[in-house]
Design a protein around this motif. Structure first.
Motif, mmCIF file in Angstrom:
data_model
loop_
_atom_site.group_PDB
_atom_site.id
_atom_site.type_symbol
_atom_site.label_atom_id
_atom_site.label_comp_id
_atom_site.label_asym_id
_atom_site.label_seq_id
_atom_site.Cartn_x
_atom_site.Cartn_y
_atom_site.Cartn_z
ATOM 1 N N GLY A 310 20.517 2.324 8.080
ATOM 2 C CA GLY A 310 19.932 3.210 9.087
ATOM 3 C C GLY A 310 18.443 3.427 8.946
ATOM 4 N N ALA A 311 17.845 2.932 7.841
ATOM 5 C CA ALA A 311 16.409 3.127 7.641
ATOM 6 C C ALA A 311 15.618 2.149 8.493
ATOM 7 N N LEU A 312 14.431 2.546 8.874
ATOM 8 C CA LEU A 312 13.533 1.691 9.633
ATOM 9 C C LEU A 312 12.695 0.871 8.668
ATOM 10 N N GLY A 313 12.615 -0.412 8.875
ATOM 11 C CA GLY A 313 11.861 -1.269 7.980
ATOM 12 C C GLY A 313 10.364 -1.108 8.149
ATOM 13 N N ALA A 314 9.652 -0.969 7.022
ATOM 14 C CA ALA A 314 8.204 -0.803 7.050
ATOM 15 C C ALA A 314 7.606 -1.405 5.784
ATOM 16 N N GLU A 315 6.290 -1.401 5.732
ATOM 17 C CA GLU A 315 5.568 -1.917 4.572
ATOM 18 C C GLU A 315 4.449 -0.940 4.233
ATOM 19 N N ILE A 316 4.215 -0.712 2.936
ATOM 20 C CA ILE A 316 3.166 0.225 2.529
ATOM 21 C C ILE A 316 1.797 -0.386 2.807
ATOM 22 N N TYR A 317 1.007 0.310 3.604
ATOM 23 C CA TYR A 317 -0.329 -0.155 3.985
ATOM 24 C C TYR A 317 -1.394 0.438 3.065
ATOM 25 N N SER A 318 -1.263 1.735 2.740
ATOM 26 C CA SER A 318 -2.184 2.389 1.800
ATOM 27 C C SER A 318 -1.490 3.576 1.165
ATOM 28 N N ASN A 319 -2.022 4.018 0.031
ATOM 29 C CA ASN A 319 -1.452 5.123 -0.742
ATOM 30 C C ASN A 319 -2.608 5.971 -1.245
ATOM 31 N N GLU A 320 -2.724 7.208 -0.709
ATOM 32 C CA GLU A 320 -3.848 8.088 -1.053
ATOM 33 C C GLU A 320 -3.340 9.323 -1.793
ATOM 34 N N PRO A 321 -3.627 9.454 -3.088
ATOM 35 C CA PRO A 321 -3.199 10.642 -3.833
ATOM 36 C C PRO A 321 -4.133 11.827 -3.600
ATOM 37 N N PHE A 322 -3.561 13.020 -3.445
ATOM 38 C CA PHE A 322 -4.336 14.242 -3.223
ATOM 39 C C PHE A 322 -3.902 15.359 -4.162
ATOM 40 N N GLY A 323 -3.592 15.048 -5.397
ATOM 41 C CA GLY A 323 -3.202 16.090 -6.339
ATOM 42 C C GLY A 323 -1.731 16.408 -6.248
ATOM 43 N N LYS A 324 -1.381 17.463 -5.512
ATOM 44 C CA LYS A 324 0.028 17.858 -5.400
ATOM 45 C C LYS A 324 0.816 16.961 -4.465
ATOM 46 N N HIS A 325 0.150 16.274 -3.561
ATOM 47 C CA HIS A 325 0.853 15.410 -2.619
ATOM 48 C C HIS A 325 0.078 14.114 -2.429
ATOM 49 N N ALA A 326 0.686 13.186 -1.732
ATOM 50 C CA ALA A 326 0.037 11.918 -1.422
ATOM 51 C C ALA A 326 0.299 11.578 0.041
ATOM 52 N N ILE A 327 -0.639 10.865 0.646
ATOM 53 C CA ILE A 327 -0.496 10.405 2.020
ATOM 54 C C ILE A 327 -0.266 8.897 1.998
ATOM 55 N N LEU A 328 0.886 8.485 2.476
ATOM 56 C CA LEU A 328 1.202 7.065 2.593
ATOM 57 C C LEU A 328 0.978 6.626 4.036
ATOM 58 N N THR A 329 0.306 5.512 4.205
ATOM 59 C CA THR A 329 0.213 4.885 5.524
ATOM 60 C C THR A 329 1.154 3.691 5.518
ATOM 61 N N LEU A 330 2.051 3.641 6.493
ATOM 62 C CA LEU A 330 3.107 2.641 6.524
ATOM 63 C C LEU A 330 2.994 1.798 7.784
ATOM 64 N N ASP A 331 3.123 0.491 7.604
ATOM 65 C CA ASP A 331 3.050 -0.443 8.724
ATOM 66 C C ASP A 331 4.453 -0.632 9.280
ATOM 67 N N LYS A 340 3.721 12.145 4.448
ATOM 68 C CA LYS A 340 3.209 13.038 3.409
ATOM 69 C C LYS A 340 4.324 13.263 2.397
ATOM 70 N N THR A 341 4.085 12.869 1.145
ATOM 71 C CA THR A 341 5.129 12.921 0.140
ATOM 72 C C THR A 341 4.582 13.493 -1.154
ATOM 73 N N THR A 342 5.438 13.634 -2.161
ATOM 74 C CA THR A 342 5.005 14.172 -3.449
ATOM 75 C C THR A 342 4.262 13.102 -4.241
ATOM 76 N N MET A 343 3.457 13.542 -5.195
ATOM 77 C CA MET A 343 2.757 12.596 -6.057
ATOM 78 C C MET A 343 3.753 11.765 -6.859
ATOM 79 N N ALA A 344 4.840 12.404 -7.299
ATOM 80 C CA ALA A 344 5.838 11.693 -8.092
ATOM 81 C C ALA A 344 6.467 10.563 -7.285
ATOM 82 N N ALA A 345 6.807 10.858 -6.017
ATOM 83 C CA ALA A 345 7.421 9.834 -5.173
ATOM 84 C C ALA A 345 6.442 8.708 -4.880
#
Length: 382
Positions: A310-331, A340-345
């Motif tokens: 059921g998941a949509l297929g994507a590819e990681i385009y960029s990964n920006e850490p911001f301390g408590k969270h990170a911003i992933l850009t997905l193609d 917007k996800t956790t730093m651990a993830a």
């Protein structure tokens, strides 16, 4: 106790704006309607060139509207000359007197003939505000000896020392460093909330608007797109224009169409098929063209293994850490989507942030918004 200052209208007067239009060769304001209650802070947000500064200048009497009415309480604000409106206006350009020190600039509105505060009271008020803005040590400097952020705080001090009939703050903290901006955002809000005058806080930063306003008005292209509480604006943007302005990062807006598959209404984009939950399926039925835009907030996007059903297929385009969270850009098939996800993830995605790695995307059944493609307006949910 601070001595009361004389005002041309009642201190508890609300502001009413109706049908304000203004053109400078092109239309800058087009039928603006707003109400600001006594003591209320209305955050006015929109992109550069949306008309925020022009509206403030009209309210201050520095520009005349082409049409429309302005009322402060029962009085016709447009009939009062600019010098007698008793508006405390923080200009985006600061507009400090270059020959006066920081203290003298802050004192100037309190010593004006139509105010007449005694000098001791005025100086106490200036000391309090300079201390709040962390520029007490700069009170003897001329504007030419100040940095951009110090000039902005000096202009802010000149505004906040007043007890006016109306506050107008045009980007009051835009040139401050992040730490000071976060501190003063709450301090300025607290000070404005303690006074009876209505206040308009203009900012291009949608998140700042949500944090400082009792209500938020979104303006774009000279027109008011939406007015509501911060919660209403955040949860239910009425258009893609509003959705693009709010969020850190803003809402993902995915253009597509509606299709029927196996008796279910689905959102479709290329090979992507996303069955719509019942409330959205009802809203989708209201789209006459079938072209829609699916809105999903970055913090609602979950990154899962690529082979999860059921998941949509994507590819990681960029990964920006911001301390408590990170911003992933997905193609997502040529479309870039933010999560917007956790730093651990984000860290678990592998060396180099997992760029180029295939992943899956899970979208929530709740929290999705459908916008009509041709108009960009949100489709109502049952």
């Amino acid at each position: 106790m601070n001595a009361p200052l004389r005002m041309p209208v009642a201190a508890a007067a609300g502001l009413t704006i109706r049908g304000i239009g203004k053109s400078f060769r092109t239309q800058v304001l087009d039928g603006v309607d707003l109400d600001v209650a006594p003591g209320e802070i209305l955050a006015l947000t929109g992109p550069s060139g949306a008309g925020k500064t022009t509206l403030c200048r009209i309210l201050a009497g520095l520009e005349r509207p082409d049409h429309g009415t302005l009322r402060l309480g029962e009085g016709d604000l447009a009939a009062i000359p600019a010098g007698r409106r008793h508006v405390a206006f923080l200009f985006e350009s600061y507009a400090l007197y270059p020959h006066l020190t920081v203290r003298q600039n802050a004192l100037s509105p309190l010593l004006a003939p139509n105010v007449r505060a005694d000098l001791a009271t005025a100086n106490r008020r200036v000391d309090e505000v300079l201390e709040l803005l962390e520029i007490r040590q700069l009170d003897a400097r001329l504007p030419g000896a100040l940095s951009g952020g110090q000039k902005q705080r000096a202009a802010l001090a000149r505004t906040l020392v007043q007890q006016p009939a109306l506050f107008l703050l045009d980007e009051p903290i835009s040139h401050l460093d992040a730490k000071l901006r976060h501190k003063l955002r709450g301090e300025i809000r607290r000070r404005l909330a303690g006074q009876p005058a209505p206040a308009i806080w203009a900012t291009p930063d949608g998140m700042e608007a949500l944090s400082v306003g009792d209500r938020v008005a979104v303006i774009d292209g000279g027109r008011i797109e939406q007015v509501g509480t911060p919660e209403e604006i955040w949860l239910n943007p009425v258009s893609t224009r509003v959705a693009r302005l709010l969020g850190d990062p803003p809402m993902n807006l995915v253009p597509g169409t509606l299709v029927e598959e196996a008796g279910a209404r689905c959102f479709a984009r290329r090979e992507l098929r996303l069955p719509l939950p019942a409330p959205l399926a009802h809203a989708a039925g209201l789209s006459m063209s079938g072209d829609v835009v699916l809105g999903v907030r970055p913090d609602a996007v979950t990154v899962v293994p690529a082979d999860m059903p059921g998941a949509l297929g994507a590819e990681i385009y960029s990964n920006e850490p911001f301390g408590k969270h990170a911003i992933l850009t997905l193609d997502l098939g040529g479309l870039l989507v933010k999560a917007k996800t956790t730093m651990a993830a984000a860290g678990a995605l592998g060396e180099g942030g997992g760029i180029g790695r295939p992943v899956g995307l899970a979208l929530p059944a709740e929290g999705l918004i459908l916008f009509d493609g041709p108009t960009g307006r949100a489709l109502p949910v049952a």
